[in-house]
Design an enzyme around this catalytic site. Sequence first.
Site, PDB file in Angstrom:
ATOM      1  N   PHE A  57     -56.205 -16.593   5.374  1.00  0.00           N
ATOM      2  CA  PHE A  57     -57.100 -15.464   5.058  1.00  0.00           C
ATOM      3  C   PHE A  57     -57.025 -15.200   3.552  1.00  0.00           C
ATOM      4  O   PHE A  57     -56.790 -14.088   3.096  1.00  0.00           O
ATOM      5  CB  PHE A  57     -56.707 -14.196   5.843  1.00  0.00           C
ATOM      6  CG  PHE A  57     -56.508 -14.417   7.326  1.00  0.00           C
ATOM      7  CD1 PHE A  57     -57.592 -14.388   8.185  1.00  0.00           C
ATOM      8  CD2 PHE A  57     -55.244 -14.649   7.865  1.00  0.00           C
ATOM      9  CE1 PHE A  57     -57.429 -14.576   9.555  1.00  0.00           C
ATOM     10  CE2 PHE A  57     -55.062 -14.853   9.224  1.00  0.00           C
ATOM     11  CZ  PHE A  57     -56.151 -14.808  10.074  1.00  0.00           C
TER      12      PHE A  57
ATOM     13  N   ASP B  99     -52.578 -12.724   5.963  1.00  0.00           N
ATOM     14  CA  ASP B  99     -53.137 -11.408   5.605  1.00  0.00           C
ATOM     15  C   ASP B  99     -54.517 -11.258   6.249  1.00  0.00           C
ATOM     16  O   ASP B  99     -55.540 -11.267   5.569  1.00  0.00           O
ATOM     17  CB  ASP B  99     -53.229 -11.285   4.070  1.00  0.00           C
ATOM     18  CG  ASP B  99     -53.755  -9.927   3.638  1.00  0.00           C
ATOM     19  OD1 ASP B  99     -53.633  -8.961   4.417  1.00  0.00           O
ATOM     20  OD2 ASP B  99     -54.298  -9.824   2.519  1.00  0.00           O
TER      21      ASP B  99
ATOM     22  N   ASP C   2     -59.707 -20.007   4.661  1.00  0.00           N
ATOM     23  CA  ASP C   2     -60.596 -18.865   4.898  1.00  0.00           C
ATOM     24  C   ASP C   2     -61.915 -19.387   5.480  1.00  0.00           C
ATOM     25  O   ASP C   2     -62.319 -20.505   5.175  1.00  0.00           O
ATOM     26  CB  ASP C   2     -60.863 -18.119   3.586  1.00  0.00           C
ATOM     27  CG  ASP C   2     -61.286 -16.663   3.806  1.00  0.00           C
ATOM     28  OD1 ASP C   2     -60.487 -15.763   3.491  1.00  0.00           O
ATOM     29  OD2 ASP C   2     -62.421 -16.444   4.291  1.00  0.00           O
TER      30      ASP C   2
ATOM     31  N   CYS D  31     -53.211  -4.836   8.372  1.00  0.00           N
ATOM     32  CA  CYS D  31     -53.858  -3.692   7.702  1.00  0.00           C
ATOM     33  C   CYS D  31     -54.515  -2.777   8.725  1.00  0.00           C
ATOM     34  O   CYS D  31     -55.330  -1.937   8.377  1.00  0.00           O
ATOM     35  CB  CYS D  31     -54.862  -4.178   6.658  1.00  0.00           C
ATOM     36  SG  CYS D  31     -56.227  -5.104   7.354  1.00  0.00           S
TER      37      CYS D  31
ATOM     38  N   ARG E 228     -48.642  -9.108  -4.490  1.00  0.00           N
ATOM     39  CA  ARG E 228     -48.852 -10.371  -5.210  1.00  0.00           C
ATOM     40  C   ARG E 228     -47.644 -10.680  -6.092  1.00  0.00           C
ATOM     41  O   ARG E 228     -47.171 -11.812  -6.151  1.00  0.00           O
ATOM     42  CB  ARG E 228     -50.128 -10.289  -6.059  1.00  0.00           C
ATOM     43  CG  ARG E 228     -51.397 -10.457  -5.236  1.00  0.00           C
ATOM     44  CD  ARG E 228     -52.627 -10.567  -6.114  1.00  0.00           C
ATOM     45  NE  ARG E 228     -53.274  -9.300  -6.354  1.00  0.00           N
ATOM     46  CZ  ARG E 228     -54.143  -8.709  -5.520  1.00  0.00           C
ATOM     47  NH1 ARG E 228     -54.453  -9.273  -4.370  1.00  0.00           N
ATOM     48  NH2 ARG E 228     -54.692  -7.556  -5.829  1.00  0.00           N
TER      49      ARG E 228
HETATM   50  N1  SAH Z   1     -55.405 -11.954   1.378  1.00  0.00           N
HETATM   51  C1  SAH Z   1     -56.633 -11.553   0.731  1.00  0.00           C
HETATM   52  C2  SAH Z   1     -57.429 -10.569   1.554  1.00  0.00           C
HETATM   53  C3  SAH Z   1     -57.765 -11.065   2.943  1.00  0.00           C
HETATM   54  S1  SAH Z   1     -59.187 -10.331   3.601  1.00  0.00           S
HETATM   55  C4  SAH Z   1     -56.313 -10.984  -0.650  1.00  0.00           C
HETATM   56  O1  SAH Z   1     -55.137 -10.703  -0.914  1.00  0.00           O
HETATM   57  O2  SAH Z   1     -57.226 -10.821  -1.450  1.00  0.00           O
HETATM   58  C5  SAH Z   1     -59.453 -11.233   5.033  1.00  0.00           C
HETATM   59  C6  SAH Z   1     -60.074 -12.593   4.835  1.00  0.00           C
HETATM   60  O3  SAH Z   1     -60.017 -13.259   6.077  1.00  0.00           O
HETATM   61  C7  SAH Z   1     -61.534 -12.608   4.427  1.00  0.00           C
HETATM   62  O4  SAH Z   1     -61.683 -13.377   3.263  1.00  0.00           O
HETATM   63  C8  SAH Z   1     -62.281 -13.271   5.600  1.00  0.00           C
HETATM   64  O5  SAH Z   1     -63.320 -14.141   5.177  1.00  0.00           O
HETATM   65  C9  SAH Z   1     -61.178 -14.044   6.244  1.00  0.00           C
HETATM   66  N2  SAH Z   1     -61.275 -14.307   7.683  1.00  0.00           N
HETATM   67  C10 SAH Z   1     -61.571 -13.429   8.665  1.00  0.00           C
HETATM   68  N3  SAH Z   1     -61.407 -13.999   9.867  1.00  0.00           N
HETATM   69  C11 SAH Z   1     -60.987 -15.261   9.642  1.00  0.00           C
HETATM   70  C12 SAH Z   1     -60.615 -16.363  10.500  1.00  0.00           C
HETATM   71  N4  SAH Z   1     -60.642 -16.223  11.817  1.00  0.00           N
HETATM   72  N5  SAH Z   1     -60.206 -17.500   9.922  1.00  0.00           N
HETATM   73  C13 SAH Z   1     -60.160 -17.627   8.582  1.00  0.00           C
HETATM   74  N6  SAH Z   1     -60.484 -16.625   7.727  1.00  0.00           N
HETATM   75  C14 SAH Z   1     -60.899 -15.474   8.257  1.00  0.00           C
END
Ligand code: SAH
Length: 393
Positions: free
Chosen positions: A225, A297, A247, A337, A209
């Site tokens: 995401f 992410d 998201d 990840c 971050r």
């Molecule tokens: N970048 C975030 C963590 C991401 S976790 C941070 O730093 O806090 C992954 C996220 O992707 C979750 O919130 C989940 O709801 C979302 N997600 C999963 N598949 C998805 C998709 N196909 N399209 C959009 N969001 C998605």
Amino acid sequence: MLHARLKHGKERSLLRRHPWIFSGALEAVDGHGKSGDTAAIYDSSGGFLALAAFSPHSQIRLRVWSFDPSDRIDAVFFQNRIQKAVARRMKNGTLPCACRLINAEADLLSGLIVDKYGDYLVAQFLSAGVERWKSGIVKGLEAVLRPEGIYERSDAEVRLKEGLSLQTGLLAGEEPPEFIEIQEGGYRFLVDVRRGHKTGFYLDQAENRKIVAEYAQNRQILNCFSYTGGFSVAALKAGAERVVNLDTSGDALELASRNIQLNGLDLNRCENLQEDVFSCLRTFRDRGISFDMIILDPPKFAENQHQLEKAARGYKDINLLACKLLRPGGLLVTFSCSGLVSTELFQKIVADAALDAHRQARIQRRLFQSCDHAVLLSFPEGQYLKGLVCEVE
Ligand code: SAH
């Protein structure tokens, strides 16, 4: 104590201090071992190797507690290990408000995750061994850390492989509030430890971050995401012109907005899109919408070896689309990840994506999980998060 004997030659990984023994490496386990019982492991000629937790249902049949035959596996042992893990996270004699306190194998406590959110701890017991010693571990955490409360989030699917059911709820002390407010660096975040992902927040991205903030000023950013907006808060605080959170989770997006407000940032500089990233990036491409920075992410695409090829296609797809949506000189901040996707493989996937997008990309920075999510050299599997900041010409 159980007595476990390895097949000839199968002691090699233990001699390199890798903490897992798979079922196929075992010649025999004497005694009627119950889930989580302690076993002494011997090589095929009877030489002592390690003390470990027995997990009769798991392919990972034994997880090492100690390589020292004089150790006793009891509540005191766990309190000492907790003490050491906590000491490793101390900075000038204090702990950060929010951090990972215990990172499983890296802290010699295979299967145990403990995260600190303010005065509360959130724990995941993910192996038969730590499940067996749960009450001792909870007492150890209380003695070392004196938290307001300890909440359990053992609702990760990996528990099923250990023959354990999913469990959540209060383990000690007081119920945490609906949202715990944490400080991380200069940022404030609300964490929902009951319903949030993992233990509630992505502490593994804390250092990233700050890095995103370094590049964010005056940029129009797409945060794919986005979850609860960790990167968005950092970017807006650093002077990003505008951020779009993308998201599928409405709850996550709502909390992202609250987090942006909590940091005194203008919600008008932020837009939430509750859509699927794969299709939304295509819509943006078709409409000719572009950005100065795109963050990718995604969740873990590869849970096992069989999913690796499909995962690689998924990473390639979103990275290719993101490259296309970036203005010349824009930045791609891209992560995986999936532990099964190596740093080298991930870089190759991103390279292929840039190539197919007909864009030249240059690595500005290599990213990893935050250092409280430590990696033991003898357990490289602990390294799961990797990322790249690429300038895309
Ligand atoms: N970048 C975030 C963590 C991401 S976790 C941070 O730093 O806090 C992954 C996220 O992707 C979750 O919130 C989940 O709801 C979302 N997600 C999963 N598949 C998805 C998709 N196909 N399209 C959009 N969001 C998605």
